[in-house]
Write an enzyme that holds these catalytic residues in place. Structure first.
Site: not given
Length: 292
Positions: A150, A199
């Site tokens: 990510n 994330d």
């Protein structure tokens, strides 16, 4: 220390399985983001309330503005040029033709206009993902393999790059040289059991790093030294990434997900998969346009 000045509220009720990649496009004064699993690209003009959407030919992990017009889209199998005027996609390159089980997942642009983007195992189990650097001529893998990459995010001074091993619950940092090379890799933040999975990352104007937490009900703001400064709680469990926008870049837009929820979970989180917004007193900064 920066503070959040409003609570996160649902702004666009999409109920999407996997909203991702919010980016403020300064030349349009508009927000773009995607729904990976629904193969959709969305645009929001906050000033007028105008909303638009386009169908992508496959899973789409991000769209980022290109200098001179248009966008680069990270599709499942590679980069394409996306033209919102007619909704067309023109292939640019496929970085992993030998890895059909992978897809592209997230991206950003550095001050020199280089595109940085990640890949991941679409099944989220095999360590086949990495972060690439693309300057319009060469595309090079830059980080060790992980199952779900990510980011990355670049600091406002252009000297640090942050990227995420989501499944490993680690945010990494590295020094970004003027030539685009990474050096001095280090662990920036390591999350513990029950804290959620890091994330998408993004930096604000003070160089602090905001990390969205999947299954963590929050986004967190860390100092450039990795100190936790603030936690913003959400009424949904999976936040995927934020972007700073608006005329003063103090309006935060947050994408969320619902694909991890069963029927009972959806009843408990009716706003999961929506686009959220809140405000802060430390702004972000305008993402450079890709020169590719």
């Amino acid at each position: 220390m920066g503070v959040v000045t409003s609570e996160p509220k649902s702004l666009w009720a999409l109920g999407g399985p996997l909203l991702e990649g919010p980016v403020w496009v300064a030349r349009e004064k508009a927000l773009y983001f995607v729904d990976i699993k629904r193969h959709r690209i969305y645009r929001l003009d906050p000033a007028t309330g105008e909303r638009a959407e386009w169908a992508a030919p496959d899973q789409v992990g991000f769209v980022l503005p290109i200098a001179g017009g248009g966008f680069v889209a990270g599709l499942k199998t590679g980069l394409s040029r996306f033209d919102p005027k007619d909704g067309s996609f023109t292939p640019i390159l496929s970085p992993e033709p030998d890895l059909p089980g992978n897809r592209l997942n997230d991206g950003t642009v550095d001050a020199a206009g280089r595109l940085w983007f990640g890949s991941m195992d679409d099944g989220e189990g095999k360590a086949t993902g990495t972060i690439y650097r693309y300057d319009g001529r060469t595309c090079e893998a830059t980080t060790p393999k992980v199952s779900i990459s990510n980011g990355p995010a670049v600091s406002p001074d252009g000297r640090a790059l942050y990227h995420v091993d989501t499944a490993g619950q680690v945010v990494h940092a590295a020094t970004l040289g003027a030539d685009g090379r990474l050096s001095g890799p280090r662990v920036f933040v390591r999350l513990g059991e029950g804290e959620g999975f890091p994330d998408g990352p993004v930096c604000d104007a003070e160089g602090c790093v905001w990390i969205a937490l999947y299954n963590g009900h929050a986004v967190r703001r860390y100092s450039p030294k990795g100190e936790l400064l603030e936690t913003v709680r959400f009424p949904v469990s999976a936040i995927t990434k934020i972007a700073f926008g608006g005329p003063d870049l103090k309006t935060v837009y947050a994408t969320t997900a619902a694909k991890h929820l069963d029927a009972v979970g959806r009843e408990k989180e009716p706003l999961a998969g929506d686009l959220f917004t809140f405000t802060v007193d430390v702004p972000g900064f305008v993402l450079p346009e890709a020169r590719i």
